[in-house]
Design a protein around this motif. Structure first.
Motif, short mmCIF file in Angstrom:
data_model
loop_
_atom_site.label_atom_id
_atom_site.label_comp_id
_atom_site.label_asym_id
_atom_site.label_seq_id
_atom_site.Cartn_x
_atom_site.Cartn_y
_atom_site.Cartn_z
N PRO A 34 66.08 40.12 26.52
CA PRO A 34 64.96 39.77 25.33
C PRO A 34 65.07 40.30 23.97
O PRO A 34 64.89 39.90 23.04
N HIS A 65 63.74 35.02 27.86
CA HIS A 65 63.82 35.54 29.16
C HIS A 65 64.82 34.41 29.69
O HIS A 65 64.31 33.59 30.31
N ASP A 95 57.47 39.96 35.24
CA ASP A 95 57.76 38.92 34.16
C ASP A 95 57.45 37.56 34.41
O ASP A 95 56.95 36.77 33.73
N HIS A 103 55.24 35.32 31.73
CA HIS A 103 56.02 34.82 30.53
C HIS A 103 56.49 33.37 30.97
O HIS A 103 57.20 33.20 32.00
N ASP A 118 58.68 31.26 29.68
CA ASP A 118 60.22 31.30 29.68
C ASP A 118 60.83 31.80 30.76
O ASP A 118 62.12 31.51 30.89
#
Length: 174
Positions: free
Chosen positions: A38, A50, A119, A123, A125
């Motif tokens: 990242p 990511h 994550d 997130h 992505d």
């Protein structure tokens, strides 16, 4: 959660639960290693921050790399930490300077795999199950704020539990 200390909540919980069988320093190194991708993406202003490292397969690969480098990074840190603990007359806080292979491996793999899990919750992505699937079924299961709060309170409670355990053990053996 790029570049936040919140991931350490999971590491502190593992340390409190299995103390000498887990390297929290290796866990921390794994967090940094996971966030290199990242960081590069931010520098390059990439649309996806990511990518492959934030998959479970990528996390395993990074975990193996962390296992290789962690002992060389951890030994001088632990040596200095123990020196400072003894200088402050808090020898009960000292830790073994030699980490077992199992403690390093657990720190590395719990570090990288928990990083992907956390994550994945926040997130868009992250594709945790790539190459099997491009979807992220974990995204949005809980709010981002709830993830941060869980990590913070887990870390705080676990740090206290670890300190109490170290103090009790030090009094029993001192």
């Amino acid at each position: 959660m790029p570049f936040t200390p919140f991931h350490m909540g999971a590491g502190l919980a593992a340390k409190a639960a299995i103390d000498r069988h887990f390297s929290v320093l290796t866990f921390g190194i794994a967090q940094i290693a996971m966030d290199i991708e990242p960081l590069i993406g931010m520098i390059r202003d990439a649309d996806v921050l990511h990518g492959p490292t934030h998959t479970y397969i990528g996390a395993l690969a990074i975990g193996f790399a962390v296992i290789l480098v962690s002992p060389f990074i951890c030994r001088p840190i632990l040596r200095r930490y123990n020196y400072e603990a003894r200088a402050m007359r808090a020898s009960w806080l000292a830790c073994p300077e030699h980490l077992s292979k199992g403690a390093v491996a657990l720190g590395a793999f719990i570090g990288t795999l928990s990083h992907v899990l956390l994550d994945s919750l926040m997130h868009a992505d992250v594709r945790p199950f790539w190459p099997v699937s491009n979807s992220n079924p974990l995204l949005g299961l809980v709010s981002v704020d709830a993830v941060y709060q869980l990590c913070f309170w887990l870390g705080a409670a676990s740090a206290i539990a670890w300190l109490v355990g170290k103090y009790r053990h030090g009094r029993e053996n001192g």
